[in-house]
Write a protein that holds these residues in place. Structure first.
Motif, PDB file in Angstrom:
ATOM      1  N   VAL A  40      -9.071 113.026   5.861  1.00  0.00           N
ATOM      2  CA  VAL A  40      -8.877 112.817   4.750  1.00  0.00           C
ATOM      3  C   VAL A  40      -8.269 111.512   4.782  1.00  0.00           C
ATOM      4  N   LEU A  41      -6.815 111.591   5.449  1.00  0.00           N
ATOM      5  CA  LEU A  41      -6.122 110.028   5.636  1.00  0.00           C
ATOM      6  C   LEU A  41      -7.048 109.096   6.431  1.00  0.00           C
ATOM      7  N   LEU A  42      -7.667 109.528   7.085  1.00  0.00           N
ATOM      8  CA  LEU A  42      -7.965 108.142   8.389  1.00  0.00           C
ATOM      9  C   LEU A  42      -8.802 107.685   7.847  1.00  0.00           C
ATOM     10  N   GLY A  43     -10.161 108.334   6.838  1.00  0.00           N
ATOM     11  CA  GLY A  43     -11.021 107.985   6.455  1.00  0.00           C
ATOM     12  C   GLY A  43     -10.936 107.382   4.689  1.00  0.00           C
ATOM     13  N   PHE A  44      -9.072 107.529   4.462  1.00  0.00           N
ATOM     14  CA  PHE A  44      -9.245 106.884   2.778  1.00  0.00           C
ATOM     15  C   PHE A  44      -8.439 105.186   3.690  1.00  0.00           C
ATOM     16  N   GLY A  45      -8.063 105.419   5.264  1.00  0.00           N
ATOM     17  CA  GLY A  45      -6.793 103.913   5.652  1.00  0.00           C
ATOM     18  C   GLY A  45      -8.051 103.761   6.173  1.00  0.00           C
ATOM     19  N   ASN A  46      -9.374 103.942   6.445  1.00  0.00           N
ATOM     20  CA  ASN A  46     -10.482 102.888   6.893  1.00  0.00           C
ATOM     21  C   ASN A  46     -11.156 101.910   5.943  1.00  0.00           C
ATOM     22  N   GLY A  47     -11.245 102.824   4.802  1.00  0.00           N
ATOM     23  CA  GLY A  47     -11.509 102.369   3.440  1.00  0.00           C
ATOM     24  C   GLY A  47     -10.652 101.264   3.311  1.00  0.00           C
ATOM     25  N   LEU A  48      -9.952 101.545   3.164  1.00  0.00           N
ATOM     26  CA  LEU A  48      -8.625 100.611   2.489  1.00  0.00           C
ATOM     27  C   LEU A  48      -8.522  99.517   3.607  1.00  0.00           C
ATOM     28  N   MET A  49      -8.700  99.422   4.957  1.00  0.00           N
ATOM     29  CA  MET A  49      -8.801  98.078   5.995  1.00  0.00           C
ATOM     30  C   MET A  49     -10.491  97.730   5.881  1.00  0.00           C
ATOM     31  N   ASN A  50     -11.296  98.309   5.465  1.00  0.00           N
ATOM     32  CA  ASN A  50     -12.739  98.148   5.571  1.00  0.00           C
ATOM     33  C   ASN A  50     -12.850  97.001   3.872  1.00  0.00           C
ATOM     34  N   VAL A  51     -12.073  97.362   3.127  1.00  0.00           N
ATOM     35  CA  VAL A  51     -12.204  96.644   1.590  1.00  0.00           C
ATOM     36  C   VAL A  51     -11.322  95.362   2.238  1.00  0.00           C
ATOM     37  N   ALA A  52     -10.197  95.098   2.622  1.00  0.00           N
ATOM     38  CA  ALA A  52      -8.866  94.165   2.554  1.00  0.00           C
ATOM     39  C   ALA A  52     -10.155  93.059   3.627  1.00  0.00           C
ATOM     40  N   LEU A  53     -10.480  93.657   5.217  1.00  0.00           N
ATOM     41  CA  LEU A  53     -11.139  92.820   5.655  1.00  0.00           C
ATOM     42  C   LEU A  53     -12.273  91.721   5.015  1.00  0.00           C
ATOM     43  N   ASN A  54     -13.043  93.588   4.293  1.00  0.00           N
ATOM     44  CA  ASN A  54     -14.371  91.995   3.480  1.00  0.00           C
ATOM     45  C   ASN A  54     -13.717  91.018   2.405  1.00  0.00           C
ATOM     46  N   ALA A  55     -12.222  91.762   1.846  1.00  0.00           N
ATOM     47  CA  ALA A  55     -11.924  90.201   0.943  1.00  0.00           C
ATOM     48  C   ALA A  55     -10.946  88.681   1.398  1.00  0.00           C
ATOM     49  N   ARG A  56     -10.575  88.967   2.191  1.00  0.00           N
ATOM     50  CA  ARG A  56      -9.761  88.075   3.210  1.00  0.00           C
ATOM     51  C   ARG A  56     -11.706  87.372   3.905  1.00  0.00           C
ATOM     52  N   ALA A  57     -12.843  87.847   4.510  1.00  0.00           N
ATOM     53  CA  ALA A  57     -13.160  87.333   5.384  1.00  0.00           C
ATOM     54  C   ALA A  57     -13.954  86.970   3.773  1.00  0.00           C
ATOM     55  N   ALA A  58     -14.215  86.917   2.372  1.00  0.00           N
ATOM     56  CA  ALA A  58     -14.824  86.680   1.736  1.00  0.00           C
ATOM     57  C   ALA A  58     -13.810  85.585   1.309  1.00  0.00           C
ATOM     58  N   GLU A  59     -13.282  85.306   1.236  1.00  0.00           N
ATOM     59  CA  GLU A  59     -12.326  83.923   1.205  1.00  0.00           C
ATOM     60  C   GLU A  59     -12.755  83.238   2.632  1.00  0.00           C
TER      61      GLU A  59
END
Length: 91
Positions: free
Chosen positions: A1-20
């Motif tokens: 569960v923690l790994l999935g949460f961490g991966n999802g959080l990282m994916n959102v952060a990556l996409n947000a910064r990449a969009a900027e």
């Protein structure tokens, strides 16, 4: 569960910064961010496998990885967040 949460959080952060960054470039560069993420995962898994095959205890490997990531984050914080809203909020 923690790994999935961490991966999802990282994916959102990556996409947000990449969009900027993509907006600054004015052209599509999002696929390259995902490609580098995949390559980084492959390299990390390969190194982890080699370290495990070398008999290094998981606690030593994970501690060294955590220390390295903290050092990397501190060293490159200003580069990674140079014009983002995160850097402005944390100042």
């Amino acid at each position: 569960v923690l790994l999935g949460f961490g991966n999802g959080l990282m994916n959102v952060a990556l996409n947000a910064r990449a969009a900027e960054i993509q907006a600054e470039y004015g052209r599509a560069i999002m696929p390259s961010f995902h490609a580098w993420l995949s390559l980084g995962g492959f390299v990390a898994a390969t190194i982890g496998g080699l370290v495990a095959a070398g008999g290094v205890p998981a606690s030593v490997h994970l501690t060294a990885t955590a220390v390295g990531l903290v050092f990397f984050g501190a060293a490159f914080y200003r580069v990674l967040f140079r014009d983002s809203k995160v850097a402005v909020i944390s100042r």
